[in-house]
Write a protein that holds these residues in place. Sequence first.
Motif: not given
Lengths: 347, 347
Positions: B3-30
């Motif tokens: 039917g419909e997708i239950p919990k929408s799984p991230p269609r786009r795989p996560l990137t370093l940038r996502d982790v960077s934003e979530a943690s407030g640390v630069s991509e490089m440091t991540v």
Amino acid sequence: MTGEIPKSPPRRPLTLRDVSEASGVSEMTVSRVLRNRGDVSAATRQKVKTAAKELGYVPNKIAGALASQRVNLVAVIIPSLSNMVFPEVMTGISEVLDETPLQPVVGVTNYRPEREEKVLYEMLSWRPSGVIIAGLEHSDAAKAMLRTAGIPVVEIMDTDGEAIDAVVGISHRRAGRKTAEAILKAGFRRIGFLGTKMPLDHRARKRFEGFTEALAKAGIEIADQEFYEGGSALLKGREMTQVMLERTPDIDFLYYSNDMIGAGGLLYCLEKGLDVPGQIGLAGFNGVELLDGLPCKLATMDACRAEIGREAARIIAERAKADGDDGGGERITLSPKLEPGDTLKRR
Amino acid sequence: MTGEIPKSPPRRPLTLRDVSEASGVSEMTVSRVLRNRGDVSAATRQKVKTAAKELGYVPNKIAGALASQRVNLVAVIIPSLSNMVFPEVMTGISEVLDETPLQPVVGVTNYRPEREEKVLYEMLSWRPSGVIIAGLEHSDAAKAMLRTAGIPVVEIMDTDGEAIDAVVGISHRRAGRKTAEAILKAGFRRIGFLGTKMPLDHRARKRFEGFTEALAKAGIEIADQEFYEGGSALLKGREMTQVMLERTPDIDFLYYSNDMIGAGGLLYCLEKGLDVPGQIGLAGFNGVELLDGLPCKLATMDACRAEIGREAARIIAERAKADGDDGGGERITLSPKLEPGDTLKRR
DNA sequence: CTGAAAGCGCTAACAC
DNA sequence: GTGTTAGCGCTTTCAG
């Protein structure tokens, strides 16, 4: 060790640019030719192909995959290569994938969940087009990875449980049950079980459960049981059989959790001059080819290994082609046939 | 279907940038934290790790490999998975690579040169850190690719011939010779050979050549020979043995090109009540574990499979660490031991 | 100890 | 038919 390098091989691998320069055609067009994409005139096509071959250019799939966001790899995660079962699954998988641009990449877990988790992580980090993974039991972390990977996942071999996405397999509980029923019907009553010690081989465990359950329904309990670990399965089957026959002399049937130990047991019984199946019946599981060469045919149940591989690969291939915009959650339950051979029917 | 997708799984795989934003640390440091590289304060390290885990981030090795020009993959190219020999080689390889950042990736050629060429091309296009490939016989194109790849290449199993770079194996000619010598010494004279039909199994061919050569030196010729193709090796061994014993009744020794058909032949002889080795002697090749479970132990020669895998992996691992600035061209010749078992010594 | 900029080698999406 | 321009997601390098 070696003196000086003879003909200096290109330390730097060749790039599209090298081919472009050698052929006097733009990188883009070279790329088109090498991938058979878009229209390119026969003339330039030829020029490019010649140049590429002469240079010995091998495209860099890493760069290609990154740019196109497409990886034609299918992760196949299995517990072991050393029993005959998974190689046959692999054969089925290759058979189907060979007709597609997809390529299987194998990871082995040795039946260890931590190892499975690590192998899975490693493979997912290459962003494959799909995953084929043995069994339904995975760590929570592994399940989470599979669910969020956003690619088709086919769990194979076993259908007794909850699937993440698609499943192709047989019910091992049912396999155990059916075998027990056939044994009872043939008139055997004092039944022993011989298997692997592996607590992590869930499929063997489920067969055992189905088996005892069916016996219980007939008011019968396992008369004796014996487990082994490591070593030559054929030898272990032989040894365990001896132990059990000495410990429980009135036993009249031996159910082995795999054909290899079953074959060992069969050879032992035959050597001892036991009347099989008059005095004692035997059955194994898997339907391995090896059984054909034995003095008499061990009863077994074919686990449909190649077929499982083929179906799993087909599902991945179809979904890869459809590029995610279709269903998922296929559930294919194959029905293994009991092959009574010469060791189950009481004459 | 669904039917419909239950919990929408991230269609786009996560990137370093996502982790960077979530943690407030630069991509490089991540990136640094995730690879344990360079100094990062315990505090930020913790922040990053938590964020990555919570998001379920899986790094993209494709991008990483492209940027770093480093791929921790070792291409392993073998003819088949379905005989016991290559899985054992794989075990040896994994055993060693497990201690390193390297990971084996298997390709199967089914003993076909075109297939080998294609598999090799495919694997090289992922720019692995090394190649382990079975045998010394390859198409010219394959040899060229291996030579120009600029990575360590270890040819395994066989040492009879010219190598591209490193080699680890045994001399199959010598193995055949040694077996023949032992057979002659034991007093056998009417000797039959049973093997695979495969003209592309160069190692079996070399064993055969060494074998006949040693016999010739003693003024003896093969009394009879028989070849098979496909099917259950155990069964084929049985059938071929029957054929040969009927066609050449005065034969007194059977040399099998592998243990599996040898085991089939042994079972057949035993069933027929033949006196082994009084009436007829037998020998196989490989030293497979399975032989331990047979009624009597078949003479064989251990092919050092796990050891070959280990050595090959060691060479690749060492050179990968040294990053190309050292030697190459190692040559390791293992000496297989003849294990006379119960079927070779005349009593 | 941390960040910004510049690619890695290729392909998608447009121009021409 | 063919070429140009931007990135793909990361790591290298170099500045702070």
